[in-house]
Design a protein around this motif. Sequence first.
Motif, PDB file in Angstrom:
ATOM      1  N   ALA A  88       0.835  -1.212   0.000  1.00 15.33           N
ATOM      2  CA  ALA A  88       0.000   0.000   0.000  1.00 15.33           C
ATOM      3  C   ALA A  88       0.859   1.247   0.000  1.00 15.33           C
ATOM      4  O   ALA A  88       0.541   2.251  -0.649  1.00 15.33           O
ATOM      5  CB  ALA A  88      -0.926  -0.039   1.238  1.00 15.33           C
ATOM      6  N   GLU A  89       1.990   1.176   0.740  1.00 21.57           N
ATOM      7  CA  GLU A  89       2.903   2.332   0.766  1.00 21.57           C
ATOM      8  C   GLU A  89       3.508   2.584  -0.611  1.00 21.57           C
ATOM      9  O   GLU A  89       3.653   3.723  -1.055  1.00 21.57           O
ATOM     10  CB  GLU A  89       4.002   2.075   1.809  1.00 21.57           C
ATOM     11  N   GLU A  90       3.872   1.507  -1.317  1.00 22.00           N
ATOM     12  CA  GLU A  90       4.427   1.656  -2.678  1.00 22.00           C
ATOM     13  C   GLU A  90       3.402   2.290  -3.617  1.00 22.00           C
ATOM     14  O   GLU A  90       3.730   3.162  -4.439  1.00 22.00           O
ATOM     15  CB  GLU A  90       4.856   0.292  -3.209  1.00 22.00           C
ATOM     16  N   GLU A  91       2.170   1.865  -3.538  1.00 22.95           N
ATOM     17  CA  GLU A  91       1.129   2.447  -4.385  1.00 22.95           C
ATOM     18  C   GLU A  91       0.940   3.920  -4.072  1.00 22.95           C
ATOM     19  O   GLU A  91       0.729   4.756  -4.965  1.00 22.95           O
ATOM     20  CB  GLU A  91      -0.182   1.689  -4.187  1.00 22.95           C
ATOM     21  N   ARG A  92       1.024   4.243  -2.770  1.00 22.25           N
ATOM     22  CA  ARG A  92       0.885   5.656  -2.410  1.00 22.25           C
ATOM     23  C   ARG A  92       2.032   6.483  -2.986  1.00 22.25           C
ATOM     24  O   ARG A  92       1.839   7.587  -3.498  1.00 22.25           O
ATOM     25  CB  ARG A  92       0.845   5.783  -0.877  1.00 22.25           C
ATOM     26  N   GLN A  93       3.273   5.942  -2.912  1.00 24.86           N
ATOM     27  CA  GLN A  93       4.433   6.653  -3.466  1.00 24.86           C
ATOM     28  C   GLN A  93       4.291   6.825  -4.985  1.00 24.86           C
ATOM     29  O   GLN A  93       4.651   7.867  -5.544  1.00 24.86           O
ATOM     30  CB  GLN A  93       5.726   5.885  -3.129  1.00 24.86           C
ATOM     31  N   ALA A  94       3.796   5.798  -5.674  1.00 27.90           N
ATOM     32  CA  ALA A  94       3.590   5.898  -7.138  1.00 27.90           C
ATOM     33  C   ALA A  94       2.567   6.974  -7.465  1.00 27.90           C
ATOM     34  O   ALA A  94       2.715   7.742  -8.427  1.00 27.90           O
ATOM     35  CB  ALA A  94       3.141   4.543  -7.690  1.00 27.90           C
ATOM     36  N   ALA A  95       1.514   7.056  -6.686  1.00 31.77           N
ATOM     37  CA  ALA A  95       0.503   8.094  -6.910  1.00 31.77           C
ATOM     38  C   ALA A  95       1.093   9.468  -6.696  1.00 31.77           C
ATOM     39  O   ALA A  95       0.807  10.419  -7.439  1.00 31.77           O
ATOM     40  CB  ALA A  95      -0.682   7.846  -5.968  1.00 31.77           C
ATOM     41  N   LEU A  96       1.959   9.594  -5.658  1.00 32.51           N
ATOM     42  CA  LEU A  96       2.618  10.885  -5.428  1.00 32.51           C
ATOM     43  C   LEU A  96       3.528  11.256  -6.598  1.00 32.51           C
ATOM     44  O   LEU A  96       3.587  12.425  -7.027  1.00 32.51           O
ATOM     45  CB  LEU A  96       3.426  10.828  -4.126  1.00 32.51           C
ATOM     46  N   ALA A  97       4.253  10.280  -7.161  1.00 33.71           N
ATOM     47  CA  ALA A  97       5.130  10.548  -8.323  1.00 33.71           C
ATOM     48  C   ALA A  97       4.309  10.992  -9.526  1.00 33.71           C
ATOM     49  O   ALA A  97       4.681  11.923 -10.252  1.00 33.71           O
ATOM     50  CB  ALA A  97       5.944   9.292  -8.651  1.00 33.71           C
ATOM     51  N   ALA A  98       3.174  10.351  -9.785  1.00 35.28           N
ATOM     52  CA  ALA A  98       2.303  10.737 -10.906  1.00 35.28           C
ATOM     53  C   ALA A  98       1.785  12.148 -10.718  1.00 35.28           C
ATOM     54  O   ALA A  98       1.678  12.939 -11.659  1.00 35.28           O
ATOM     55  CB  ALA A  98       1.142   9.745 -11.028  1.00 35.28           C
TER      56      ALA A  98
END
Length: 713
Positions: free
Chosen positions: A689-699
């Motif tokens: 879940a943390e990785e998905e959150r980081q990917a969303a922040l990068a986008a």
Amino acid sequence: SRTAARSAAALETGIVKSGYMTKKATKSGLNWKRRYFVLNGNTITYYNNHKSLDGSAKGDFLLTVDTLVHDDWEAAGHEHTFEIETPFGSLQLSCESAEDKSNWVSTIRNVIAVVGETMRGYLDKKTGVLFSSWSRKFAILHNDSITFHENHLSTHVIQSMFRFNKDSAVVRSGPNNATLLMRNPASGGSNKTAECVMRITGEGDEVEAWVVALENAIEKLQAPVFGDNTPTDPQAEPLKRGFLFTKLRGGSTVNRSRPKDNWPAKYFVLSPSTLSMFDDEHAVKPSATFILEPSGAVFETNLKPFAFELVTSKKVVHLQGSAQGDTSAWMKELRAAILSSVPQERDPLLEEALLRQDTFYTITFEEKRPLGLVLERSGEWAMVKMADTRQTGVRIGSALHSINGERVSLKPYMDVIRKLTGWQPPLNLTFRAAPEKKGWLTKQSRGRSNSRMVNWRPRYFVVGGGRIKYYTKAEDDSTAELKGDVQLMGAGVSLVPRAETRHYFCFQLVSGVTKLVMQALTVEDMMDWAVTLYHAIAIANGGSYILGMERAEEQRRQREEDAKVKLEEAQRQLELLEKQKEAAAALEEEERLRAEKEKLQEAMEDANAELAALEFQAEEEKAKREEHTNNLREAARQSIQTAVEEQKDVEAEALPDVPEDPDEGAVETKEPAGAEEQAEAERQAAAQAEEERQAALAAQREAEEAAAQAAAQ
């Protein structure tokens, strides 16, 4: 071209070509000699050299319709050879070059092609004081005369000539009507008639051919045309018409209204290209027609009150109006007609004069002082009448061309004078110089052109300053005597056919009542002198054909300026279109960027919304996972605690009572294996879940950077 001009001159003077060739001896056929040949419309005559043209010819070769020219004939030891073959004999010739041979061959063939149009042949002519005897002669019919020769081999020698005119008549008599009497009626106050009696000895067709040819020649003289142009449509509306007095040559014709005067009244009709003279206003045919040409001019004269003259290349016509207003009106209309006239189709002098280059010179007056020159009007040109050449450098006879760089040769004379009035230094005056030429010519005695006893004398001629002078010797010879001085203003020059003077290479200058007939040594020399005079007369007469050239040049310059203006306007329009195109492209690009920015903003908003949703979802899942983990941990703790307590209870029941020892009875407790695996799975889910959150922040960051870049553009 100069070649075309010389060809036209040949048609006018009767000389088609002249030059040196080497001739094979006709009798012996052994030796070759260099001779000077003259080709006219009938024969090819050869002389010792070009200086002996007025002497005895070495031979005469008659060209006939069945003459053949063999350009492939060869002779050993000689180059560029050809042969002329006729029923009377043959002539073998050698030229100096292949080009010279080609010119001679083609010219002779051209002459042969038109020989059939010339009426000539043997006939009997009555001779003697009382026409008491007949002599066999070879006769050639010309435009206004018949020449008689000893035979067809000596046509260069004219034994006698009979000139006919528009009033001549042909009367047939004798057996088979073969005797022809040509009679000129009495004229010039004389009661004598001129007659010529001929007897045609050939067949009946030959008699008829001579009669038709003679009558046609007389008919062509019914209305003499002084020029070579075809008159305009007689139905065309005339520019002016009315009576004028005209000076008749000789002076014996009497007008009843003006007794003892040789200026009778004639009715004149001016058309755009001709001035026709009639005996009265009821006459159908003109008694004379004068062709108006660009080389013509009109001048006032002092021969009579209100007198003026029309100058053409063929003739000077002296006229007189009834009053000053009448004269001025005629002069104005004549000048306008000359100004708009077109050149003759075959004017050899004009054709070659057009190739001549004018000479210009500029005089600068740096300080205010008298100009030291006197100008006079010729047409609309300002001519230098007097000048201190040594002090100013201005030459007499020059025409003012421009003032301070502005051309004035096409401006009215009075406008030019006004521009010079009150001038201020520096003043730059550009003049067109009068042509100059010096050299020897043979001159016919003045006033004896119709006499059989005509004298020809060598004279040294000088053309310059708008005049022609002639001396007994070269002008720099201290013993030279000035024999004549003729002003070129109001003059005309033309070539003279050999039939009129019995001499080759002649030309004449007519100025007022003065007429000079001159002879050169060669065709080239004749053309050079005649064209120089033609050019000089044009300048002296106020422009003449030069005005047409300058108008054409001015029109060309104006067209160039108009084209330049149109080009500049087109370039401005093109630049404007380019700017409009650039502006449209910039606007289109701006619209594209704006649309792209809007799309990026929408994408960023969508990304932000998606990111917010993902963050909310991640927070919810995290909270759920934390809650679930806490629940699991709490359950595990309680389970462990319960197990420990149960173990203690079991151990307490099984063991005897012993003193309590804190270290005894300690049992190692472990959490159940299933609980640890579940905890590990929960940790991995939290990491994902943390990785998905980081990917969303990068986008989200990428979307913000793209939006910032679009805004900067």
